[in-house]
Design an enzyme around this catalytic site. Structure first.
Site, PDB file in Angstrom:
ATOM      1  N   ASN A   8      -8.739   0.962  -3.652  1.00 49.36           N
ATOM      2  CA  ASN A   8      -7.393   0.810  -3.092  1.00 49.36           C
ATOM      3  C   ASN A   8      -6.529  -0.195  -3.846  1.00 49.36           C
ATOM      4  O   ASN A   8      -5.460  -0.549  -3.392  1.00 49.36           O
ATOM      5  CB  ASN A   8      -7.474   0.429  -1.612  1.00 49.36           C
ATOM      6  CG  ASN A   8      -8.218  -0.875  -1.390  1.00 49.36           C
ATOM      7  OD1 ASN A   8      -8.878  -1.373  -2.289  1.00 49.36           O
ATOM      8  ND2 ASN A   8      -8.129  -1.422  -0.198  1.00 49.36           N
ATOM      9  N   CYS A   9      -6.965  -0.628  -5.011  1.00 45.93           N
ATOM     10  CA  CYS A   9      -6.220  -1.587  -5.828  1.00 45.93           C
ATOM     11  C   CYS A   9      -5.212  -0.833  -6.709  1.00 45.93           C
ATOM     12  O   CYS A   9      -5.602   0.008  -7.520  1.00 45.93           O
ATOM     13  CB  CYS A   9      -7.190  -2.403  -6.680  1.00 45.93           C
ATOM     14  SG  CYS A   9      -6.385  -3.484  -7.868  1.00 45.93           S
ATOM     15  N   ASP A  10      -3.931  -1.142  -6.535  1.00 42.76           N
ATOM     16  CA  ASP A  10      -2.887  -0.468  -7.319  1.00 42.76           C
ATOM     17  C   ASP A  10      -3.062  -0.684  -8.815  1.00 42.76           C
ATOM     18  O   ASP A  10      -2.862   0.234  -9.612  1.00 42.76           O
ATOM     19  CB  ASP A  10      -1.500  -0.949  -6.894  1.00 42.76           C
ATOM     20  CG  ASP A  10      -1.121  -0.467  -5.503  1.00 42.76           C
ATOM     21  OD1 ASP A  10      -1.674   0.556  -5.046  1.00 42.76           O
ATOM     22  OD2 ASP A  10      -0.265  -1.119  -4.867  1.00 42.76           O
ATOM     23  N   ARG A  13      -5.763   1.517 -10.148  1.00 46.44           N
ATOM     24  CA  ARG A  13      -5.297   2.907 -10.227  1.00 46.44           C
ATOM     25  C   ARG A  13      -4.422   3.130 -11.454  1.00 46.44           C
ATOM     26  O   ARG A  13      -4.532   4.150 -12.131  1.00 46.44           O
ATOM     27  CB  ARG A  13      -4.549   3.294  -8.958  1.00 46.44           C
ATOM     28  CG  ARG A  13      -5.489   3.635  -7.828  1.00 46.44           C
ATOM     29  CD  ARG A  13      -4.730   4.254  -6.686  1.00 46.44           C
ATOM     30  NE  ARG A  13      -4.936   3.355  -5.555  1.00 46.44           N
ATOM     31  CZ  ARG A  13      -4.111   3.183  -4.568  1.00 46.44           C
ATOM     32  NH1 ARG A  13      -2.983   3.833  -4.520  1.00 46.44           N
ATOM     33  NH2 ARG A  13      -4.390   2.360  -3.591  1.00 46.44           N
TER      34      ARG A  13
END
Length: 105
Positions: A8-10, A13
């Protein structure tokens, strides 16, 4: 090539989208191999610890005083992300230096 980070780490990603042929390793569920953690700590020192994270803020003072390697083994989400291992060369964060070192625009 391995990218160690959180699903869930931008930032992780963004890195995954930019780098081809990368195996993503979720540190929350899979952890980071001890040999990689030790090398990363040797290369990056205290910068490997993300002291701005919610995990860090949730630790008591006595826990924060533990050696960084011990802390990272107990709480892998404390690691600054992403940590990228390209053929034994480590890169930390998704900085211009990292992108340049990986040959990514």
């Amino acid at each position: 090539m391995h990218l160690y980070g959180l699903r869930n780490c931008d930032t992780c990603r963004k890195a995954l989208k930019s780098i081809e042929n990368t195996e993503f390793v979720d540190v929350r569920s899979q952890g980071v191999p001890d040999s990689v953690l030790e090398q990363a700590l040797e290369n990056f020192g205290e910068a490997l610890l993300n002291t701005r994270s919610t995990t860090w803020r949730g630790l008591a003072e006595d826990q924060r005083a533990k050696p960084p390697l011990e802390l990272l083994k107990e709480h892998p989400t404390l690691m600054k992300r992403p940590l990228i291992d390209k053929d034994g060369t480590l890169f930390l964060g998704w900085t211009p230096e990292t992108r340049s070192g990986l040959g990514v625009a």
